[in-house]
Design a protein around this motif. Structure first.
Motif, PDB file in Angstrom:
ATOM      1  N   UNK A 177       0.814  -1.212   0.000  1.00  0.00           N
ATOM      2  CA  UNK A 177       0.000   0.000   0.000  1.00  0.00           C
ATOM      3  C   UNK A 177       0.845   1.259   0.000  1.00  0.00           C
ATOM      4  N   UNK A 178       2.153   1.117   0.042  1.00  0.00           N
ATOM      5  CA  UNK A 178       3.042   2.276  -0.006  1.00  0.00           C
ATOM      6  C   UNK A 178       3.893   2.366   1.234  1.00  0.00           C
ATOM      7  N   UNK A 179       5.218   2.270   1.059  1.00  0.00           N
ATOM      8  CA  UNK A 179       6.130   2.429   2.192  1.00  0.00           C
ATOM      9  C   UNK A 179       6.458   3.913   2.285  1.00  0.00           C
ATOM     10  N   UNK A 180       5.549   4.650   2.904  1.00  0.00           N
ATOM     11  CA  UNK A 180       5.566   6.111   2.818  1.00  0.00           C
ATOM     12  C   UNK A 180       6.911   6.702   3.242  1.00  0.00           C
ATOM     13  N   UNK A 181       7.380   6.306   4.427  1.00  0.00           N
ATOM     14  CA  UNK A 181       8.579   6.951   4.958  1.00  0.00           C
ATOM     15  C   UNK A 181       9.819   6.555   4.165  1.00  0.00           C
ATOM     16  N   UNK A 182       9.952   5.250   3.893  1.00  0.00           N
ATOM     17  CA  UNK A 182      11.128   4.798   3.150  1.00  0.00           C
ATOM     18  C   UNK A 182      11.183   5.454   1.778  1.00  0.00           C
ATOM     19  N   UNK A 183      10.041   5.508   1.097  1.00  0.00           N
ATOM     20  CA  UNK A 183      10.026   6.103  -0.233  1.00  0.00           C
ATOM     21  C   UNK A 183      10.384   7.583  -0.169  1.00  0.00           C
ATOM     22  N   UNK A 184       9.914   8.273   0.890  1.00  0.00           N
ATOM     23  CA  UNK A 184      10.208   9.692   1.005  1.00  0.00           C
ATOM     24  C   UNK A 184      11.690   9.925   1.282  1.00  0.00           C
ATOM     25  N   UNK A 185      12.243   9.145   2.224  1.00  0.00           N
ATOM     26  CA  UNK A 185      13.650   9.339   2.593  1.00  0.00           C
ATOM     27  C   UNK A 185      14.561   9.107   1.389  1.00  0.00           C
ATOM     28  N   UNK A 186      14.285   8.055   0.628  1.00  0.00           N
ATOM     29  CA  UNK A 186      15.161   7.716  -0.489  1.00  0.00           C
ATOM     30  C   UNK A 186      14.631   8.257  -1.815  1.00  0.00           C
ATOM     31  N   UNK A 187      13.738   9.198  -1.755  1.00  0.00           N
ATOM     32  CA  UNK A 187      13.075   9.792  -2.923  1.00  0.00           C
ATOM     33  C   UNK A 187      12.781   8.785  -4.029  1.00  0.00           C
ATOM     34  N   UNK A 188      12.026   7.740  -3.670  1.00  0.00           N
ATOM     35  CA  UNK A 188      11.570   6.778  -4.664  1.00  0.00           C
ATOM     36  C   UNK A 188      10.171   7.187  -5.113  1.00  0.00           C
ATOM     37  N   UNK A 189       9.941   7.307  -6.420  1.00  0.00           N
ATOM     38  CA  UNK A 189       8.637   7.783  -6.897  1.00  0.00           C
ATOM     39  C   UNK A 189       7.568   6.699  -6.812  1.00  0.00           C
ATOM     40  N   UNK A 190       7.295   6.205  -5.597  1.00  0.00           N
ATOM     41  CA  UNK A 190       6.309   5.149  -5.425  1.00  0.00           C
ATOM     42  C   UNK A 190       4.984   5.685  -4.920  1.00  0.00           C
ATOM     43  N   UNK A 191       4.084   4.739  -4.594  1.00  0.00           N
ATOM     44  CA  UNK A 191       2.746   5.136  -4.156  1.00  0.00           C
ATOM     45  C   UNK A 191       2.773   5.877  -2.827  1.00  0.00           C
ATOM     46  N   UNK A 192       3.681   5.493  -1.957  1.00  0.00           N
ATOM     47  CA  UNK A 192       3.774   6.150  -0.657  1.00  0.00           C
ATOM     48  C   UNK A 192       4.136   7.614  -0.800  1.00  0.00           C
ATOM     49  N   UNK A 193       5.124   7.863  -1.666  1.00  0.00           N
ATOM     50  CA  UNK A 193       5.540   9.249  -1.855  1.00  0.00           C
ATOM     51  C   UNK A 193       4.414  10.055  -2.491  1.00  0.00           C
ATOM     52  N   UNK A 194       3.690   9.421  -3.418  1.00  0.00           N
ATOM     53  CA  UNK A 194       2.575  10.111  -4.061  1.00  0.00           C
ATOM     54  C   UNK A 194       1.497  10.439  -3.026  1.00  0.00           C
ATOM     55  N   UNK A 195       1.260   9.513  -2.096  1.00  0.00           N
ATOM     56  CA  UNK A 195       0.243   9.767  -1.072  1.00  0.00           C
ATOM     57  C   UNK A 195       0.611  10.978  -0.230  1.00  0.00           C
ATOM     58  N   UNK A 196       1.891  11.058   0.160  1.00  0.00           N
ATOM     59  CA  UNK A 196       2.343  12.193   0.969  1.00  0.00           C
ATOM     60  C   UNK A 196       2.102  13.503   0.224  1.00  0.00           C
ATOM     61  N   UNK A 197       2.463  13.484  -1.056  1.00  0.00           N
ATOM     62  CA  UNK A 197       2.285  14.691  -1.850  1.00  0.00           C
ATOM     63  C   UNK A 197       0.795  15.051  -1.922  1.00  0.00           C
ATOM     64  N   UNK A 198      -0.049  14.025  -2.087  1.00  0.00           N
ATOM     65  CA  UNK A 198      -1.492  14.257  -2.174  1.00  0.00           C
ATOM     66  C   UNK A 198      -2.022  14.846  -0.870  1.00  0.00           C
ATOM     67  N   UNK A 199      -1.469  14.404   0.251  1.00  0.00           N
ATOM     68  CA  UNK A 199      -1.903  14.946   1.536  1.00  0.00           C
ATOM     69  C   UNK A 199      -1.564  16.426   1.609  1.00  0.00           C
ATOM     70  N   UNK A 200      -0.313  16.760   1.227  1.00  0.00           N
ATOM     71  CA  UNK A 200       0.133  18.154   1.305  1.00  0.00           C
ATOM     72  C   UNK A 200      -0.723  19.034   0.402  1.00  0.00           C
ATOM     73  N   UNK A 201      -1.072  18.506  -0.775  1.00  0.00           N
ATOM     74  CA  UNK A 201      -1.814  19.321  -1.737  1.00  0.00           C
ATOM     75  C   UNK A 201      -3.323  19.152  -1.597  1.00  0.00           C
TER      76      UNK A 201
END
Lengths: 329, 338
Positions: A267-291
């Motif tokens: 479902x998205x490894x939000x923190x890991x994807x964010x730390x290592x800037x991997x363009x996965x679902x987790x990172x997209x979710x974070x961006x969606x939250x911010x926006x």
């Protein structure tokens, strides 16, 4: 057995329907006006009004939910005339933040999350089960104590801390690896490996900790069972006893929890994807939250829910296979 | 029927090292067992009978327990042999039946696999289908109805008594010389107990094996054993034939045991006869005879000197008691006729 599976799948469907309803309602009830978010700060009121109608936010909540549900099976058309566009089935809505169908966005980001999850999962099962087995076989010796220190560290330190620490020491300080920049494995496999190795390891080592503990305790518990003593009394070798008697029992809870953990990761490894800037679902979710990109949030939540529900069904079936006592006739 | 000695235990002592101190679970136990015979070992919980049994198969944890003495089975000293040799003896020369058949079987494999596994480990060149045929034969022998179907079922699909039959099948599949039965009927219903004891006797006659029958139930001893060791506080306090134990018991502890049984069988609704006090802590055994705090006949010598085993009476009994022979025999006869 067949009936059991059919029944489980039916309930899984009902559960997903409920999840979709509550997720949609929850996000739709947030105090932000989705139509106002469709264009920038200096948006004209008539554009907002037009977008509201085009994206269907003028309708009642229940009607919106119905359109959302229908879109999953039949696809969805937005607007009329020249400005019209459509998102094909299975449509999870339209991201006004990224001007793209949510399904398309998920299809772009999911592979990254899947590569991360599968690699990390295989590593962590390997690390977790082997360290747990070593600890159990050397109970009270230094190997056991080392494993218990490893477990405490893995359980108590958060991913972002270890992730940043590793990133800093390996990439910036020691310069063993270049700064991660994701490439698809089909485009540039070496770069893909170089990028994934750190997130795989960080995620694996941290998640392995609880499997180390689970394996160790499960094996020690099994070793005290009467049937293990009978195995020894039969004259079986230590290896056979460990495999058929001890590990066999310790494996049951491990499989159960591993299935659910893996699904959660998909479902998205939000923190890991964010730390290592991997363009996965987790990172997209974070961006969606911010926006406040609500359709993306609903979409990723639904995908995560589907994985968890599927994993639950699979674990139930696997459990019946692993433990004959709960097998349904 | 040949009467060779198949099991010879000499001066067996087992000490467990625990965080609270060393526990002398078994002290200086010796006995011989001939093929076709049954030796009963009785005693309370903590008397050392189960530890004696598991020592015979070297099942005690070698890290927490130190064992001395010797246990000879077909020429092999189980206590000093290397792991490979012990493994060869286990299951093929000596086999064991456990107290709780519900937990003694591996829940993850069919009973057929578990019996065949015990056969295959000592017959490595036998094919799986041959092993299955032997297993089926064994299931019939231990009285499992409809064995062709039940061979592929899992332990939880069997009742307690049936599971004990499966455990017996595992134990006997290699035709062992010695069978150790550690409370084989304790966890079973009374009616099933009798069936299992009958089955064991039947199979003993067929295979001419020796049985070490461990129990706290004198009824089981009377039913199945020929000779009896009475254990208390890790030591043998009396050794006699079953007839002698019931007609001429020679140790105050045995008197107490028999008194408790007799109070059950005599009519009337008086209080159950019990042995006053409780079993001793094995960490701090009483000095002298460890039964002395509970013994109505204890004198000063009982509190300072451990009594040695000596022959007594005309029935070949051996006792470890400081009382004079005449006194022991007269009290013993009195207890037996009560």
């Amino acid at each position: 057995m067949f009936l059991f599976i059919v029944r489980r799948i039916f309930f899984a469907m009902v559960l997903l329907l409920a999840v979709s309803f509550f997720t949609y309602m929850l996000f739709a009830m947030l105090p932000s006006d989705p139509a106002a978010l469709t264009c920038g700060k200096n948006c004209k009121p008539d554009v907002i009004a037009a977008n509201r109608i085009r994206l269907g936010y003028d309708k009642s909540l229940l009607e919106q939910y119905w359109l959302f549900l229908k879109g999953i099976f039949a696809g969805r058309d937005y607007g009329t005339g020249a400005a019209a566009f459509s998102c094909g089935a299975p449509s999870l809505g339209y991201s006004f933040g990224q001007h793209e169908c949510v399904t398309t966005l998920i299809a772009q980001t999911f592979p990254v999350t899947a590569y991360l999850s599968i690699g990390a999962f295989m590593l962590w099962m390997l690390i977790g089960i082997s360290t747990g087995a070593i600890a159990a076989l050397n109970k009270g010796k230094w190997q056991d104590r080392a494993a218990s220190i490893f477990t405490s560290i893995g359980v108590s330190l958060p991913t972002f801390y270890i992730g940043l620490l590793v990133l800093f020491s390996v990439v910036i300080w020691l310069r063993i690896l270049p700064f991660p920049s994701y490439e698809s494995p089909f485009d540039d496999f070496p770069v893909f490996l170089r990028t994934m190795i750190l997130p795989w390891l960080v995620l694996a080592v941290l998640s392995a900790a609880s499997y180390t503990r689970l394996t160790r305790n499960g094996m020690l518990e099994a070793m005290n069972e009467d049937f293990v003593r009978l195995g020894v009394a039969k004259g079986l070798t230590r290896r056979i006893i460990l495999r058929r008697y001890v590990m066999r029992q310790a494996l049951v809870p491990i499989v159960t929890i591993a299935g659910l953990d893996f699904a959660g990761l998909l479902g998205g490894a939000i923190i890991t994807e964010s730390v290592f800037s991997l363009p996965g679902m987790g990172k997209m979710s974070i961006r969606a939250v911010v926006e406040s990109d609500l359709p993306v949030l609903v979409g990723t939540t639904m995908v995560a829910a589907v994985f968890i529900v599927i994993a639950n069904v699979l674990v139930d079936i696997a459990y019946g296979y692993l433990d004959p006592r709960v097998r349904v006739k | 029927m040949s009467n060779e000695v198949v099991l010879s235990v000499k001066n067996l002592s087992v000490v467990f090292h625990t965080p609270d101190g060393d526990v002398a679970a078994v002290s200086d136990v010796s006995f011989d067992l001939r093929s076709g015979e049954t030796l009963g070992i009785v005693g309370e919980s903590g008397s050392g009978k189960s530890v004696t049994a598991s020592s015979i198969m070297r099942l005690n944890n070698s890290v927490t327990a130190s064992t001395s003495g010797s246990i000879l089975i077909s020429g092999v000293d189980v206590l000093t042999a290397d792991e490979i040799e012990v493994r060869r003896v286990r299951g093929s020369e000596v086999a064991m039946i456990f107290q709780d058949p519900l937990s003694a079987l591996n829940p993850y494999y069919t009973v057929g696999k578990q019996i065949a596994e015990a056969y295959l480990v000592h017959h490595p060149h036998v094919s799986k289908s041959e092993a299955r045929a032997v297993t089926l034969e064994m299931l019939k022998k231990v009285g499992i109805p409809n064995p062709e179907k039940r061979i592929d079922e899992f332990p939880h699909q069997f009742s307690g008594g049936m599971r004990q039959r499966i455990v017996i099948a595992i134990a006997l599949i290699n035709n062992p010389k010695v069978l150790i039965a550690d409370e084989p009927t304790t966890a079973l219903d009374v009616t099933v107990q009798a069936q299992i004891l009958d089955l064991m006797k039947e199979l003993q006659a067929e295979f001419n094996m020796a049985i070490v029958l461990i129990t706290h139930d004198l009824g089981v001893i009377a039913e199945a054993a020929k000779d009896v060791l009475v254990m208390y506080g890790g030591r043998v306090v009396e050794r006699s034939t079953v007839e002698a134990l019931f007609s001429e018991p020679t140790h105050p502890y045995a008197w107490g045991l028999l008194g408790a049984v007799n109070s059950l069988s005599s009519s009337g609704r008086g209080a159950l006869a019990t042995i006053a006090g409780s079993p001793p802590s094995l960490i701090a055994l009483p000095s002298g005879c460890s039964f002395n705090p509970r013994c109505a006949y204890a004198s000063d010598v009982c509190r300072t000197e451990v009594p040695l085993l000596r022959s007594i009476g005309l029935q070949g009994s051996v006792t470890a008691c400081h009382l004079p022979d005449v006194e022991i025999l007269s009290i013993g006869h009195g207890v037996a006729s009560r």
